[in-house]
Write an enzyme that holds these catalytic residues in place. Structure first.
Site, short mmCIF file in Angstrom:
data_model
loop_
_atom_site.label_atom_id
_atom_site.label_comp_id
_atom_site.label_asym_id
_atom_site.label_seq_id
_atom_site.Cartn_x
_atom_site.Cartn_y
_atom_site.Cartn_z
CE LYS A 194 49.51 -43.69 0.65
NZ LYS A 194 48.07 -43.91 0.15
CD GLU A 268 47.16 -50.76 15.53
OE1 GLU A 268 46.60 -52.03 15.78
OE2 GLU A 268 47.43 -50.21 16.88
CB CYS A 302 41.46 -54.34 10.83
SG CYS A 302 40.89 -53.20 12.05
CD GLU A 399 42.26 -58.51 6.97
OE1 GLU A 399 43.26 -58.32 6.32
OE2 GLU A 399 41.91 -57.79 7.86
P1 NAP Z 1 47.16 -51.78 2.43
O1 NAP Z 1 47.16 -52.31 0.96
O2 NAP Z 1 48.15 -52.34 2.98
O3 NAP Z 1 47.21 -50.32 2.13
C1 NAP Z 1 47.33 -49.47 3.41
C2 NAP Z 1 48.15 -47.97 3.01
O4 NAP Z 1 49.20 -48.57 2.72
C3 NAP Z 1 47.26 -47.29 1.86
O5 NAP Z 1 47.29 -46.06 2.22
C4 NAP Z 1 48.27 -47.93 0.91
O6 NAP Z 1 48.23 -47.13 -0.41
C5 NAP Z 1 49.64 -47.89 1.42
N1 NAP Z 1 50.71 -48.77 0.89
C6 NAP Z 1 50.60 -49.58 0.01
N2 NAP Z 1 51.60 -50.15 -0.29
C7 NAP Z 1 52.52 -49.65 0.32
C8 NAP Z 1 54.07 -49.76 0.57
N3 NAP Z 1 54.81 -50.72 -0.20
N4 NAP Z 1 54.52 -48.76 1.54
C9 NAP Z 1 53.92 -48.05 2.22
N5 NAP Z 1 52.48 -47.88 2.11
C10 NAP Z 1 51.88 -48.74 1.30
O7 NAP Z 1 45.73 -52.23 3.12
P2 NAP Z 1 44.62 -51.80 2.57
O8 NAP Z 1 44.01 -52.99 1.58
O9 NAP Z 1 44.25 -50.44 2.04
O10 NAP Z 1 43.52 -52.09 3.78
C11 NAP Z 1 43.01 -52.98 4.46
C12 NAP Z 1 43.91 -53.83 5.41
O11 NAP Z 1 44.07 -52.82 6.43
C13 NAP Z 1 43.24 -54.83 5.79
O12 NAP Z 1 44.12 -55.94 5.86
C14 NAP Z 1 42.82 -54.35 7.36
O13 NAP Z 1 42.87 -55.56 8.31
C15 NAP Z 1 43.67 -53.36 7.75
N6 NAP Z 1 43.43 -52.65 8.87
C16 NAP Z 1 43.79 -52.86 9.99
C17 NAP Z 1 43.55 -52.04 11.08
C18 NAP Z 1 44.19 -52.29 12.33
O14 NAP Z 1 43.90 -51.36 13.29
N7 NAP Z 1 44.80 -53.55 12.73
C19 NAP Z 1 42.75 -50.96 10.84
C20 NAP Z 1 42.10 -50.95 9.54
C21 NAP Z 1 42.45 -51.86 8.49
P3 NAP Z 1 47.06 -47.01 -1.34
O15 NAP Z 1 45.81 -47.88 -0.76
O16 NAP Z 1 46.84 -45.63 -1.61
O17 NAP Z 1 47.81 -47.82 -2.66
#
Ligand code: NAP
Ligand code: MG
Length: 490
Positions: A194, A268, A302, A399
């Protein structure tokens, strides 16, 4: 400082002529279904959502919102493909398909880059020179491992796990899909992935690539939707392995949900990297690295270098040079090849960043933004630094995921290390110095998965990536990335 010369850069004196990448060759359908069992199908409940261009707020396409029944179908298709074709295929044959995917991405690189920038807001220079080539490189790299797993795990037999459920964020949409799909396939697993709600298009294009590569139906399934769809995948009993990249908050929810199940998982998560500049560093080079670490890609990284620690004797020089460099950064049209900083990915993310700017000021930080103009429509944030902040400030601890840098100073090496480690995260870090001994000491003492020395934000498929502490569990990339997708026997 805005000197008379560099002031011209932002008020149009010697600004570059617009150089937008053409969109003529891009085909984005008005509506996308779910990619299940090798074809695009309508979602059971018939609901769709919009994906917009964050630089213009214009709608790009309607995207299917997958419900539980759709996820069921996708997992069943993946299970069937695992049982009947992919899981039984000779590894060398699997490798050929993965190579084919890599080559098609290369052939369609321009199209992928433009769509990535349209849908997510990142500058075309980034998507063209970083995201898309690295995505292809990941498929090439893991294609090579498909028939060599006995060398990755000498003396052991590596068996696939089955169906991998994968959920990815919006900051590197195609690249994250490649990080997840390539090792899974190389090890003989099938996939239900997804993409994020705001950036589904390149994952759907990747579905087309899988189809064009002749990948057997059901080996890769792409289901779009928001958080609920992600949760449905992760909690599905037919999923054997979960790979998640996203925020620490959602990572926590997932880890709780997986406790007590037999599912293998990698998470991650977030980061708050320390970039440490010593007085003996090449200062101009360090300033470039700081800019690259936090401002490019809008700070939507990230592992962004969002905390800067500068040795006190050079702090004034570094901050002054950084302010000068900030004035020359071009914020605007992501499709323009001169753009350094594109659009913030969504209105929600922009509001989050703006709330942190308020918090930073109210906590006593001194905020400085470049003076550049930003377009009226769309979501934009000027490059921003905070000085006069301390360890307890929220802009230092939390963050922000935007082009916002918190700057502090230090005197002694140990002080820099203590400050760098004063964070719940541990994903990445950077060091700028002339001395190899300092570099080695820092890599031993800072708890972070990756540390760059005299550079920042450099990636390679052969190198593992992942976090300590609240930055996650497990490693992706390189040889280590295979481990997450196999069960080892004797
Ligand atoms: P997020 O809100 O955690 O979303 C990540 C993904 O999970 C999206 O596809 C989201 O769907 C989905 N999601 C949301 N709630 C969920 C749940 N309860 N169960 C399962 N999936 C769920 O993160 P984001 O704000 O999109 O992304 C930014 C974050 O990613 C930052 O904190 C960043 O540091 C982290 N990141 C980490 C890495 C790494 O390698 N460590 C790399 C890139 C990014 P929707 O967005 O479609 O609602
Ligand atoms: Mg979008």
């Amino acid at each position: 400082m805005a000197t008379p010369e560099n002031k011209l850069a932002f008020d149009g004196g010697w600004g570059y002529a617009p150089a937008p990448e053409s969109t003529d060759h891009i085909q984005v359908k008005k509506r996308y279904g779910l990619f299940i069992n090798g074809e695009f199908v309508a979602p059971e409940k018939g609901s769709y959502f919009d994906t917009v261009n964050p630089a213009t707020e214009e709608k790009l396409s309607r995207i299917a919102d997958a419900g539980d029944a759709d996820v069921d179908k996708a997992v069943a298709a993946a299970r069937e493909a695992y049982r009947t074709t992919w899981g039984r295929m000779k590894p060398a044959e699997r490798g050929k398909y993965i190579y084919r995917i890599a080559r098609i991405i290369q052939e369609r690189a321009r199209e992928f880059s433009v769509i990535e920038s349209l849908d997510g807001g990142k500058p075309i220079r980034e998507s063209r020179d970083v995201d898309v080539p690295l995505a292809a490189a990941h498929f090439f790299y893991y294609a090579g491992w498909a028939d060599k797993l006995q060398f990755a795990f000498p003396g052991r037999t590596a068996k696939p796990l089955g169906v991998a459920g994968q959920v990815i964020p919006w900051n590197f949409p195609l690249l994250m899909a490649a990080w997840k799909i390539a090792p899974a396939l190389a090890c003989g697993n099938t996939v239900v992935l997804k993409p994020a709600e705001t950036t589904p298009l390149t994952a759907l294009k990747l579905a087309e690539v899988c189809r064009d590569a002749g990948l057997p139906p059901g080996v890769v399934n792409i289901v779009t939707g928001a958080g609920a769809t992600g949760a449905a995948i992760i909690n599905h009993p037919g999923v054997d392995k979960v790979a998640f990249t996203g925020s620490t908050n959602v990572g926590r929810i997932i880890q709780k949900a997986l406790a007590g199940t037999n599912k293998k998982y990698t998470l991650e998560l977030g980061g708050k990297a320390a970039n440490i500049v010593f007085a003996d560093a090449a200062i101009d080079q360090a300033v470039e690295g700081i800019v690259n670490g936090i401002f490019f890609n809008q700070g939507h990284v990230c592992c962004a270098g969002s905390r800067l620690f500068v040795q006190e004797s050079v702090a004034d020089e570094v901050v002054s040079k950084l302010k000068d460099r900030m004035e020359t950064l071009i914020v605007g049209d992501p499709l323009d090849k001169n753009t350094d900083i594109g659009a913030i990915n969504s209105r929600m993310q922009l509001e989050k960043i703006e709330s942190y700017l308020k918090i930073g000021k109210s906590e006593g930080g001194e905020m400085h933004q470049s003076a550049c103009r930003v377009p009226k429509k769309g979501y934009w944030c000027r490059p921003t630094i905070f000085t006069g902040v301390s360890q307890s400030n929220r802009v230092v601890q939390e963050e922000i995921f935007g082009p916002v840098l918190a700057i502090q100073t230090f005197r002694r090496f140990d002080e820099a290390i203590t400050k760098a480690n004063n964070t719940p995260y541990g994903l990445s870090g950077g060091i700028w110095t002339d001395k190899g001994s300092k570099i080695f000491k820092m890599t031993q003492s800072v708890r972070a998965g990756v540390i760059w020395a005299n550079t920042f934000n450099k990636f390679d498929p052969t190198s593992p990536f992942g976090g300590y502490k609240e930055s996650g569990v497990g490693r992706e990339g390189g040889l280590h990335g295979l481990d997450a997708y196999v069960k080892l026997g004797v």
